[in-house]
Write an enzyme that holds these catalytic residues in place. Structure first.
Site, short mmCIF file in Angstrom:
data_model
loop_
_atom_site.label_atom_id
_atom_site.label_comp_id
_atom_site.label_asym_id
_atom_site.label_seq_id
_atom_site.Cartn_x
_atom_site.Cartn_y
_atom_site.Cartn_z
CE LYS A 186 41.58 42.88 26.61
NZ LYS A 186 42.83 43.48 27.19
CD GLU A 242 36.44 53.93 35.73
OE1 GLU A 242 36.22 54.79 34.86
OE2 GLU A 242 37.40 53.97 36.53
CD GLU A 261 37.31 37.64 41.38
OE1 GLU A 261 37.93 38.66 41.74
OE2 GLU A 261 37.86 36.55 41.15
CB CYS A 295 40.21 40.73 43.61
SG CYS A 295 40.15 39.01 43.11
CD GLU A 396 41.09 46.21 44.36
OE1 GLU A 396 41.23 44.98 44.48
OE2 GLU A 396 40.36 46.73 43.49
#
Length: 509
Positions: A186, A242, A261, A295, A396
């Site tokens: 996806k 989340e 990750e 990230c 972040e």
């Protein structure tokens, strides 16, 4: 698979279906989602909005392929040759792929081209691991032979993000194919186009039908249906913490393997023995490459007080010098963020920083000369005098945004670096070899760069600790996690055995 960069009318906009069982197919419903060029805001394609029924179709295709003789019975050497052939096919279509990815995710073409050139090596490395694989013979007590057998884990559900669509996808596809697993992917609804293109390329290169399936759609609908499906054996997800917590909880209910990750807030520790100009150049590279949408973005500059003022001044000047513009132009150094929503998130954090008393030294707004472009541009932003309690230090941002915090001692620098719920990556700038290794050992993260940033290799494990996820991609660690291990214990003697007679004799004696 062509996509118009600046479509003039709806007739120029292609609509893509799902990719199931080796071909593009229509979705269960006629609902579609628009895909935008983040540099202009134009719609460049439409994609099917996959349903739970579509996910089930894709899962059944992947399961059939996994259990079918064409894939399950393929000899290891044949599979390795096929994976190498896929690497060759990727390389042969590199121009199409990097141009399409630039249009779809807004990353400057020079960055995209440099990144995608590395991707064929991911497949070649895993093909090598498949050829080199050996099962173990284990010394055990007594007259026994103990050996292991490994079998591919099965179907891999894979959710990929918008920031590095092909690179992050290929980190998973390479061990999936080399191990003999199959997958349902996806992709991000923002950046599905190169994933769909790669499926076509790999199918034409000889990948059996059903091994690589794609269901497009939104995370809360299609992604949720994928993660909640009962028939996968491993979940791979790169995304926000989340999302990882929600998806991981579903995977846990069916006891699937997981590689997640997730978020990051990378600290960069600069010591006074390191050249400031070089440190600033690395800081800009670490913070602003990919518009900071990574990230491992170097988002927390932790700088020794002796060089702090010089570092702040030079990084501010460097940020202001970066050329913002159309990502398809080779002179562009910084493209847009992925969406208006993401741009507003960055601008919100500018307000948080100002409200908390941090000092804005560069950026913080929309570049005036790009304000009428329709794209989602934001200036490279630098805050100084940031404390560990501020939101811009702890949370972040996922944009071209970095903060600078002073420190006085090595112990304080380590404490500041570890003062985070995340633990994906960190970087150290020093010429002191002992300090470099000492600090690297003390940092709570999965990846450390010493005098560098953003470097990766298909042989080097990649992943984090704390809220940055679980598991590792790349390296033998990733390849091995695509197998179940079976232990076989063989009695090598012809000694008679009767437990009940033996225990009776023991009682009598």
């Amino acid at each position: 698979m062509s996509v118009q960069a600046n479509p003039q009318s709806a007739k120029n906009i292609e609509t893509h279906g799902l990719f199931i069982d080796g071909r593009e197919v229509a979705g269960e419903t006629s609902e579609t989602l628009a895909v935008h060029n983040p540099a202009t805001g134009d719609i460049i394609a439409r994609i099917a909005h996959g349903t739970a029924g579509d996910v089930d179709r894709a899962m059944k295709s992947a399961r059939r392929a996994f259990e079918g003789k064409d894939w399950a019975s393929m000899p290891v050497r044949t599979r390795a040759r096929l994976v190498n052939k896929l690497a060759d096919a990727f390389e042969a279509n590199l121009d199409e792929l990097y141009q399409l990815e630039t249009i779809n995710n807004g990353r400057p073409v020079n960055e995209t081209r440099a990144q995608l050139r590395r991707v064929p090596d991911f497949f070649r490395y895993n093909a090598g691991l498949a050829l080199a694989r050996r099962d173990a013979v284990i010394p055990v007590e007594g007259e026994y032979l103990n050996y292991t057998l490994r079998r591919p884990v099965g179907v891999v559900a894979n959710c990929t993000p918008f920031n590095h669509p092909l690179m992050i996808l290929s980190k998973s596809l390479a061990p999936v194919f080399a191990s003999g697993c199959t997958t349902v992917v996806k992709p991000s609804e923002y950046t599905p186009l190169t994933t769909l293109a790669l499926a076509r390329i790999f199918s034409e290169a000889g990948l059996p039908d059903g091994v690589f399936n794609i269901v497009t759609g939104l995370g809360p609908t299609t992604g949720k249906a994928l993660c909640e499906h009962p028939d996968y054996n491993k979940l791979v997800l790169t995304g926000g913490t989340e999302a990882g917590q929600i998806a991981g909880a579903h995977a846990g209910r069916i006891f699937a393997h997981q590689t997640l990750e997730l978020g990051g807030k990378t600290p960069v520790l600069t010591f006074p023995d390191f050249d400031v100009d070089r440190a600033v150049n690395y800081a800009a590279f670490g913070a602003f490459i990919g518009a900071g949408q990574t990230c491992v973005c170097g988002s927390r500059q932790i700088v020794h007080k002796d060089v702090y003022d010089e570092f702040v001044d030079k990084l501010a000047k460097k940020a202001k010098s970066i050329r913002i513009g159309d990502p398809t132009e080779t002179t562009t150094q910084l493209g847009p963020v992925i969406s208006e929503k993401q741009r507003q998130r960055v601008l919100n954090y500018v307000k948080f920083g100002l409200d908390e008393g941090a000092r804005l030294v560069a950026g913080g707004g929309v570049p005036k000369y790009m304000s009428n472009s329709g794209g989602y541009y934001v200036e490279p932003t630098v805050f100084a005098d940031v404390s560990a309690k501020m939101r811009i230090f702890q949370e972040e941002v996922f944009g071209p945004f970095t903060s600078i915090t002073p420190f006085s001692s090595e112990e304080e620098a380590i404490a500041l670096a570890n003062d985070s719920p995340f633990g994906l990556a960190a970087a150290i700038r020093t010429r002191d070899v002992s300090r470099a290794h000492r600090v690297a050992s003390a940092l709570q993260c999965g990846i450390v760069w010493i005098n560098d940033h953003h470097r990766l290799d298909p042989a080097s494990p990649w992943g984090g600790v704390k809220l940055s996820g679980v598991g590792r991609e790349f390296g033998p660690e990733s390849f091995e996690d695509h197998f179940e291990v079976k232990s076989v214990m063989v009695n090598m003697t012809d000694q008679p055995f009767d437990w009940y007679e033996q225990t009776t004799q023991q009682r009598l004696n």
